[in-house]
Scaffold this motif. Structure first.
Motif, PDB file in Angstrom:
ATOM      1  N   PHE A   5      24.386   5.846  -4.001  1.00 48.87           N
ATOM      2  CA  PHE A   5      25.585   6.402  -4.485  1.00 48.87           C
ATOM      3  C   PHE A   5      27.047   5.736  -4.675  1.00 48.87           C
ATOM      4  N   THR A   6      26.739   4.204  -3.823  1.00 46.88           N
ATOM      5  CA  THR A   6      27.804   3.123  -3.708  1.00 46.88           C
ATOM      6  C   THR A   6      26.826   1.907  -3.278  1.00 46.88           C
ATOM      7  N   ARG A   7      28.097   0.921  -3.817  1.00 45.60           N
ATOM      8  CA  ARG A   7      27.586  -0.659  -3.580  1.00 45.60           C
ATOM      9  C   ARG A   7      26.511  -0.819  -2.612  1.00 45.60           C
ATOM     10  N   ALA A   8      27.436  -0.309  -1.289  1.00 44.82           N
ATOM     11  CA  ALA A   8      27.266  -0.630   0.158  1.00 44.82           C
ATOM     12  C   ALA A   8      26.468   0.058   0.637  1.00 44.82           C
ATOM     13  N   GLN A   9      25.254   1.480  -0.086  1.00 44.57           N
ATOM     14  CA  GLN A   9      24.246   1.844   0.093  1.00 44.57           C
ATOM     15  C   GLN A   9      22.881   1.717  -0.244  1.00 44.57           C
ATOM     16  N   ALA A  10      23.325   0.626  -1.822  1.00 41.87           N
ATOM     17  CA  ALA A  10      23.094   0.684  -2.188  1.00 41.87           C
ATOM     18  C   ALA A  10      21.669  -1.298  -1.591  1.00 41.87           C
ATOM     19  N   LEU A  11      22.890  -2.327  -1.035  1.00 43.22           N
ATOM     20  CA  LEU A  11      22.799  -3.336  -0.621  1.00 43.22           C
ATOM     21  C   LEU A  11      21.545  -2.771   0.738  1.00 43.22           C
ATOM     22  N   SER A  12      22.352  -1.657   1.504  1.00 43.85           N
ATOM     23  CA  SER A  12      21.330  -1.367   2.908  1.00 43.85           C
ATOM     24  C   SER A  12      20.088  -1.125   2.517  1.00 43.85           C
ATOM     25  N   GLN A  13      19.716  -0.073   1.553  1.00 43.90           N
ATOM     26  CA  GLN A  13      19.233   0.139   1.608  1.00 43.90           C
ATOM     27  C   GLN A  13      18.013  -0.527   0.657  1.00 43.90           C
ATOM     28  N   ALA A  14      17.817  -1.215  -0.160  1.00 44.83           N
ATOM     29  CA  ALA A  14      17.541  -2.991  -0.581  1.00 44.83           C
ATOM     30  C   ALA A  14      17.130  -3.561   0.771  1.00 44.83           C
ATOM     31  N   ARG A  15      17.930  -3.843   1.110  1.00 45.21           N
ATOM     32  CA  ARG A  15      17.584  -4.664   2.453  1.00 45.21           C
ATOM     33  C   ARG A  15      16.659  -4.034   3.302  1.00 45.21           C
ATOM     34  N   ASP A  47      13.685  -1.870   2.728  1.00 50.62           N
ATOM     35  CA  ASP A  47      13.009  -1.341   1.756  1.00 50.62           C
ATOM     36  C   ASP A  47      13.030  -1.374   0.704  1.00 50.62           C
ATOM     37  N   PRO A  48      12.419  -3.043   0.656  1.00 51.20           N
ATOM     38  CA  PRO A  48      13.051  -3.738  -0.669  1.00 51.20           C
ATOM     39  C   PRO A  48      12.526  -2.676  -1.656  1.00 51.20           C
ATOM     40  N   PRO A  49      13.053  -2.967  -2.512  1.00 47.58           N
ATOM     41  CA  PRO A  49      12.334  -2.085  -4.314  1.00 47.58           C
ATOM     42  C   PRO A  49      11.883  -2.786  -4.908  1.00 47.58           C
ATOM     43  N   ASP A  50      10.928  -1.838  -6.048  1.00 50.72           N
ATOM     44  CA  ASP A  50      10.403  -2.506  -6.840  1.00 50.72           C
ATOM     45  C   ASP A  50      11.210  -2.999  -7.766  1.00 50.72           C
ATOM     46  N   ALA A  51      11.812  -2.001  -8.365  1.00 50.66           N
ATOM     47  CA  ALA A  51      12.413  -1.732  -9.321  1.00 50.66           C
ATOM     48  C   ALA A  51      14.253  -1.247  -9.819  1.00 50.66           C
ATOM     49  N   ILE A  52      15.626  -1.823 -10.285  1.00 48.13           N
ATOM     50  CA  ILE A  52      16.560  -1.333  -9.731  1.00 48.13           C
ATOM     51  C   ILE A  52      17.320  -0.578 -11.277  1.00 48.13           C
ATOM     52  N   ILE A  53      17.490   0.608 -10.588  1.00 49.47           N
ATOM     53  CA  ILE A  53      18.886   0.866 -11.551  1.00 49.47           C
ATOM     54  C   ILE A  53      19.746   1.030 -11.294  1.00 49.47           C
ATOM     55  N   ALA A 100       0.963  -1.488  -0.028  1.00 48.34           N
ATOM     56  CA  ALA A 100      -0.473   0.406   0.358  1.00 48.34           C
ATOM     57  C   ALA A 100       0.551   0.967   0.055  1.00 48.34           C
ATOM     58  N   ARG A 101       1.588   1.139  -0.537  1.00 44.69           N
ATOM     59  CA  ARG A 101       2.932   2.252  -0.912  1.00 44.69           C
ATOM     60  C   ARG A 101       2.726   2.173  -2.570  1.00 44.69           C
ATOM     61  N   PRO A 102       3.557   4.018  -2.594  1.00 50.97           N
ATOM     62  CA  PRO A 102       4.160   4.078  -4.286  1.00 50.97           C
ATOM     63  C   PRO A 102       5.269   2.717  -4.847  1.00 50.97           C
ATOM     64  N   VAL A 103       5.005   2.711  -5.787  1.00 46.66           N
ATOM     65  CA  VAL A 103       6.527   1.714  -6.725  1.00 46.66           C
ATOM     66  C   VAL A 103       7.201   2.210  -5.979  1.00 46.66           C
ATOM     67  N   VAL A 104       8.133   2.303  -5.768  1.00 48.07           N
ATOM     68  CA  VAL A 104       9.949   2.432  -4.939  1.00 48.07           C
ATOM     69  C   VAL A 104      10.682   1.837  -6.336  1.00 48.07           C
ATOM     70  N   VAL A 105      11.636   2.771  -7.060  1.00 50.85           N
ATOM     71  CA  VAL A 105      12.688   1.920  -7.845  1.00 50.85           C
ATOM     72  C   VAL A 105      14.011   2.899  -6.922  1.00 50.85           C
ATOM     73  N   LEU A 106      14.791   2.146  -6.949  1.00 48.88           N
ATOM     74  CA  LEU A 106      16.348   2.101  -6.489  1.00 48.88           C
ATOM     75  C   LEU A 106      16.790   2.974  -7.466  1.00 48.88           C
TER      76      LEU A 106
END
Length: 319
Positions: A42-52, A54-60, A9-15
């Motif tokens: 802006f880094t690999r570590a930040q992306a992994l932490s953010q994905a864990r 708040d799992p995104p619906d798509a990633i670029i 029930a939240r907007p579709v998230v793109v990481l």
């Protein structure tokens, strides 16, 4: 158009994982007006932490990041179970992609390559196709009875199976017990005292140990991010404690794969059992709440021991 995830029930998230702020802003200017919620890293570590977190619906993902390359990040996201297999991942390149680029991206777990200059229409069209499929898969998992990470019952499946065992115990005036286990990771040195993430390897280790030790008649499932439950019929309070001790011994003695050392964790267990479930005049939800209250005592009073049983004076947590 406001795009929402029906499951959360939240907007579709793109990481977005890009070392260039202007690249992230450019992508955001394309996505935000179409209703997508953008999370920038802006880094690999930040992306992994953010994905864990708040799992995104798509990633670029950029092909190159300050602390690694995009291909490695794709593999880490997939192999580590950080994102669902249905999550679309795009790899952005600073050039028009070649056949070799596309094959390398696919082998790393990306779904498509985005070249330079970026074709905004192509990206939006791909998201329009891929994201609904991902959301449908999310809904199917939510409607199902099995936890994707452990292969055990999820909350819905566990609740249904526990009710079945409760009805069986009521008819037979049999004993029924609930055991709640949590592998709490030790915080890293210097870390704060807030909640700490349980590594995926630990969750799978606990799940494997429970499956190998629990009886076929028991209901075992994952109740939360790091909470596991066993509902056992024909098991009273004393038997529940002994079962909890056997389960703990199996979890802690499970051999580690040589290439995957076990992260340190502290096992906590709460249990409650009744000799006659019919006479106890409680339902399976309250049975699990009583085990939860017992578990909370192991955190409130660490000197009281890793295994605690429910006492009638214990306050029940809210359902």
């Amino acid at each position: 158009m406001i795009r929402t995830n029906a499951v959360t029930a939240r907007p579709v998230v793109v990481l977005i994982a890009s070392k260039q702020e202007w690249t992230s802003r450019s992508l955001e200017s394309i996505l935000a007006p179409r209703g997508y919620a953008v999370r920038k890293t802006f880094t690999r570590a930040q992306a992994l932490s953010q994905a864990r977190r708040d799992p995104p619906d798509a990633i670029i993902i950029d092909e190159q990041l300050p602390d690694g390359d995009g291909h490695s990040l794709c593999r880490d996201l997939r192999a580590g179970g950080v994102i669902a297999p249905s999550t679309p991942v795009f790899l952005t390149l600073p050039r028009p992609p070649t056949r070799r680029d596309r094959l390398a991206a696919l082998r790393a777990g990306a779904w498509a390559c985005l070249g330079d200059p970026l074709d905004a229409e192509e990206l939006l069209s791909a998201l329009t196709v891929f994201v609904p499929a991902k959301l449908d898969a999310d809904q199917a998992r939510t409607d199902g009875l099995v936890d994707e990470v452990t292969g055990m019952y999820n909350v819905r499946g566990l609740t249904r199976r526990a009710q079945e065992l409760g009805a069986h115990a009521t008819r037979r005036r049999a004993a029924l017990a609930c055991i709640l286990l949590t592998p709490d990771p030790y915080p890293d040195e210097g870390a704060d005292d807030g909640p700490h993430e349980v590594p995926l390897a630990v969750l799978r280790r606990v799940a494997a140990a429970l499956r190998s030790t629990a009886r076929h008649s028991d209901a075992i499932g994952r109740l939360g991010p790091n909470a596991f439950v066993v509902v056992a019929v024909d098991t009273d309070e004393g038997q529940a404690r002994r079962l909890a001790e056997r389960l703990a011994a199996t979890i802690l003695a499970e051999p580690d794969p040589p290439a995957e050392p076990r992260p340190p964790f502290r096992l906590r267990v709460g249990c409650h059992g009744v000799p006659d479930f019919h006479a106890a005049s409680i339902d399976t939800v309250e049975l699990m709440l009583r085990a939860t209250a017992a578990l909370q005592k192991t955190r409130a009073n660490p000197n009281g021991g890793w295994l605690q049983a429910f006492d009638q004076g214990d306050a029940l947590p809210s359902a």
